[in-house]
Design a protein around this motif. Structure first.
Motif, short mmCIF file in Angstrom:
data_model
loop_
_atom_site.label_atom_id
_atom_site.label_comp_id
_atom_site.label_asym_id
_atom_site.label_seq_id
_atom_site.Cartn_x
_atom_site.Cartn_y
_atom_site.Cartn_z
N ARG A 1 26.68 24.61 114.70
CA ARG A 1 26.59 23.20 114.70
C ARG A 1 26.13 22.73 113.42
O ARG A 1 26.64 22.13 112.52
CB ARG A 1 25.79 22.28 115.67
N ASN A 2 25.12 23.47 112.84
CA ASN A 2 24.47 23.35 111.44
C ASN A 2 25.66 23.85 110.57
O ASN A 2 25.66 22.89 109.45
CB ASN A 2 23.00 23.96 111.40
N PHE A 3 26.31 24.75 110.65
CA PHE A 3 26.97 25.18 109.96
C PHE A 3 28.01 24.28 109.70
O PHE A 3 28.81 23.72 108.50
CB PHE A 3 27.67 26.40 110.25
N LEU B 1 23.06 26.83 115.41
CA LEU B 1 23.42 27.28 114.13
C LEU B 1 24.74 26.93 113.99
O LEU B 1 25.10 26.63 112.64
CB LEU B 1 23.26 29.11 114.28
N VAL C 1 31.85 34.30 110.55
CA VAL C 1 30.93 33.60 111.08
C VAL C 1 31.09 33.51 112.81
O VAL C 1 30.42 33.98 113.65
CB VAL C 1 30.39 32.23 110.67
N ARG D 1 32.51 21.47 106.37
CA ARG D 1 33.47 20.25 106.03
C ARG D 1 34.67 20.90 105.36
O ARG D 1 35.85 20.61 105.52
CB ARG D 1 32.82 19.31 105.29
N ARG E 1 28.18 21.05 110.12
CA ARG E 1 27.65 19.74 109.44
C ARG E 1 27.28 20.30 108.10
O ARG E 1 26.35 19.44 107.56
CB ARG E 1 26.72 18.95 110.41
N SER E 2 27.91 20.94 107.58
CA SER E 2 27.51 21.34 106.16
C SER E 2 28.61 21.44 105.14
O SER E 2 29.58 21.24 105.80
CB SER E 2 26.58 22.71 106.00
N SER E 3 28.43 21.40 103.95
CA SER E 3 29.69 21.48 103.20
C SER E 3 30.36 22.75 103.39
O SER E 3 31.62 22.55 103.42
CB SER E 3 29.06 21.52 101.54
N HIS E 4 30.01 23.79 103.98
CA HIS E 4 30.59 25.04 104.57
C HIS E 4 31.58 24.44 105.58
O HIS E 4 33.00 24.87 105.77
CB HIS E 4 29.87 26.09 104.82
#
Ligand code: ATP
Ligand code: MG
Lengths: 326, 259
Positions: free
Chosen positions: A172-174, A170, A210, A181, A176-179
């Protein structure tokens, strides 16, 4: 295997499932005793702690010295709730409540301090963790300094596997998202980030919140496995322990945090036989590593499980998608 | 024509130093205006005041967009950016450890948002928006001649390309007013000529109003319709390139340098 999702699952999932199966087999065959399982448990908890602190410090560039405080919030919340409702749903609710309460406290401390440029967060989190510890020491319903005992042990290897892998995934997904970045842009250059429309305060508070959530979750995992918690477990030294893992692995490298946590667990297991000089050797090793790798083991690079996964799936190597975490 | 930017009595002190005092500027929609002056005249400080890096000590900044007027004095840089003002930096402020593509994506994604849940769980809006952001970013990079180096770390680009990337990143915020702080600094004459053409082209293609700080007089005199001259924080002259060039105060400020 044309479907990229399937391939991803295979390359990343196969090594993970193998790891899961090996430990499970070890437990069932009696090869993993209680002591070793406690080490594995500590390792999993440390991974969640380090990865979530790395999100705050390594990726967003905000120094937080009180991660153990969030752990304490999660541990006591999960502990109290599972004592009241000693069932699996009670345990899950306890974990979630612990994470959410830690996130709320993180949000409330982050909002005023992260507006300011400079390392106000470090001081604020340092103070916060101490306040939490002192409160827990003196409050009746957490049983004060004597600690909270008799927490139903719900955590087992299945849960550790799910929660640890899930948390890393989770986060990692965060990232690699606009958030994520946005947060990385703020770390790189706050003024430049703001000049292209990034709300820096929002990005920092979001990462911090987070991170606090997963710090709380790790505390819940701890409480539920070790079934006894006391305020002093979550002191300043614990916060520093987590920071050491993050810096050792590399600020801004998730895989670095995981590797460092594993390495430190291995080192302290080996050093267990030298009780007297254990801490000295441990400190010495850290110094040596930091002298030769001041940027941490991984710097800000990542290694992917795909490298391991390819050994199993035997796909011809193809160019990686950029590991765009920095 | 309506003014896109009105600046009145803009003042900024640093301790005892009046870096900018009582500056007034007018920019009509679609204009390309130069801001020149000797070193330390306060040009960059004007940009920093316009974009909210520093709050002004006094004065007003009024920006209009779609017929609405916004008072921007003292607003935060991200608010100014979202209002429609993009900028580049004299001392290049790229995200050096990120890729060229990521530099542009971060700017572009501000107009393409998705929820936190979508990012944690990779829900459909995540993939859809990411693809869109990537595609638009690549288009911009292609326009700026940077498509080939999209995967490179920004720090590895040659100097001229870094300046181009700064412009690409500013354009990705979809501004109506673009502030360029010495975009030709450090470029050789051939690169400067190429950049001059590019700026003119971008202006028409994106319908931009541009305020340009530049020391390279060949560039300024060639493409600016109007010029403001700043010295010791004060506007000492303004007008067409011809008028400014002939102004004795300007000649004096530049100490007889060829203007
Ligand atoms: N943050 C700051 N703190 C103190 N003084 C500053 C600050 N920023 C700018 N100054 C001062 O304000 C004056 C104007 O600086 P500015 O950078 O705006 O000049 P400039 O016209 O852009 O010069 P150059 O052509 O060299 O870029 C200078 O004397 C500078 O030292
Ligand atoms: Mg300047």
């Amino acid at each position: 295997m044309a479907n990229p999702m399937v391939r991803t699952l295979l390359t990343r999932g196969v090594p993970l499932l193998l790891l899961y199966a090996v430990v499970l087999a070890g437990l069932n065959l009696g090869l993993i005793d209680d002591y070793l399982m406690a080490t594995i448990a500590t390792l999993c908890i440390n991974i969640v702690l380090a990865v979530s602190l790395n999100l705050i410090t390594g990726f967003t560039g905000q120094f937080s010295l009180g991660h153990a405080g969030f752990m304490a919030i999660g541990a006591y919340t999960t502990g109290l709730i599972t004592i009241a409702v000693p069932t699996v749903p009670g345990f899950i609710a306890g974990l979630l409540a612990g994470g959410l309460l830690a996130a709320l406290v993180g949000f409330l401390i982050g909002l005023p301090t992260l507006r300011l440029r400079g390392d106000y967060l470090a001081i604020a989190t340092l103070g916060l963790a101490e306040i939490i510890r002192i409160l827990l020491n003196n409050v009746e319903f957490t049983n004060g300094a004597a600690g909270l005992a008799g927490i139903p042990q719900m955590m087992d290897w299945n849960w550790f596997f799910i929660l640890t892998v899930g948390s890393v995934l989770l986060i990692r997904n965060f990232l690699r998202s606009s958030h994520g970045r946005n947060a990385i842009a703020v770390r790189e250059d706050e003024i430049a980030a703001e000049s292209i429309g990034v709300d820096a305060t929002r990005a920092k508070v979001l990462s911090f919140t987070v991170g606090a959530f997963f710090g709380g979750l790790a505390g819940g995992m701890y409480a539920s496995y070790f079934y006894f918690i006391k305020p002093d477990t979550f002191g300043f030294l614990k916060s520093i322990d987590i920071l050491v893992i993050v810096v050792l692995g590399g600020l801004g490298s998730l895989s670095g945090s995981v590797i460092a946590a594993v390495l430190l667990a291995a080192i302290s297991t080996v050093l267990q036989q030298f009780t007297a000089v254990r801490m000295i050797l441990y400190a010495l090793l850290l110094v040596i590593i930091m002298v030769f790798r001041p940027q941490g083991l991984m710097g800000s690079r990542e290694v992917s499980l795909r490298i391991v996964g390819r050994l199993f799936t035997r796909k011809p190597t193809e160019p990686d998608e950029p590991e765009a975490t920095r | 024509m309506t003014d896109i930017l009105r600046v009145d009595m803009l003042t900024r002190h640093f301790g005892g130093l009046a870096a900018v005092s009582n500056v007034g500027l007018r920019l009509a929609e679609g204009e390309l205006v130069g801001l020149i002056g000797p070193n330390g005249a306060g040009k960059t400080t004007v940009f920093n005041l316009l974009t909210g890096v520093y709050p002004p000590s006094a004065g007003t900044i009024t920006f209009s967009r779609d017929g609405r007027e916004l008072a921007l004095g003292g607003r935060k840089p991200d608010v100014v950016c979202r209002a429609g003002i993009g900028r580049t930096f004299q001392n290049i402020r790229l995200f050096k450890d990120l890729t060229v593509l990521e530099n542009v994506e971060i700017a572009l994604q501000q107009n393409h948002r998705y929820s936190l849940a979508a990012s944690f769980f990779r829900l459909p809006p995540f993939a859809r928006t990411e693809a869109l952001v990537r595609e638009e970013s690549m288009e911009l990079l292609a326009l700026m001649g940077l498509a080939k180096v999209a995967g490179e770390q920004a720090r590895n680009l040659p100097y001229g390309d870094q300046r181009h990337l700064e412009i690409a990143r500013a354009l990705a915020t979809r501004p109506t007013l673009l502030l360029l702080d010495e975009p030709a600094a450090g470029m050789n004459p051939a690169e400067t000529a190429e950049l001059t053409g590019l700026i003119a082209r971008l202006r028409t293609e994106f319908g931009l109003t541009i305020l340009l700080i530049e020391h390279d007089m060949s560039l300024v005199m060639k493409i600016c319709e109007r010029i403001y001259v700043l010295d010791h924080g004060v506007v000492i002259a303004s007008g067409s390139p011809g008028e400014v060039r002939a102004n004795p105060r300007v000649i004096e400020a530049y100490l007889g340098e060829e203007v």
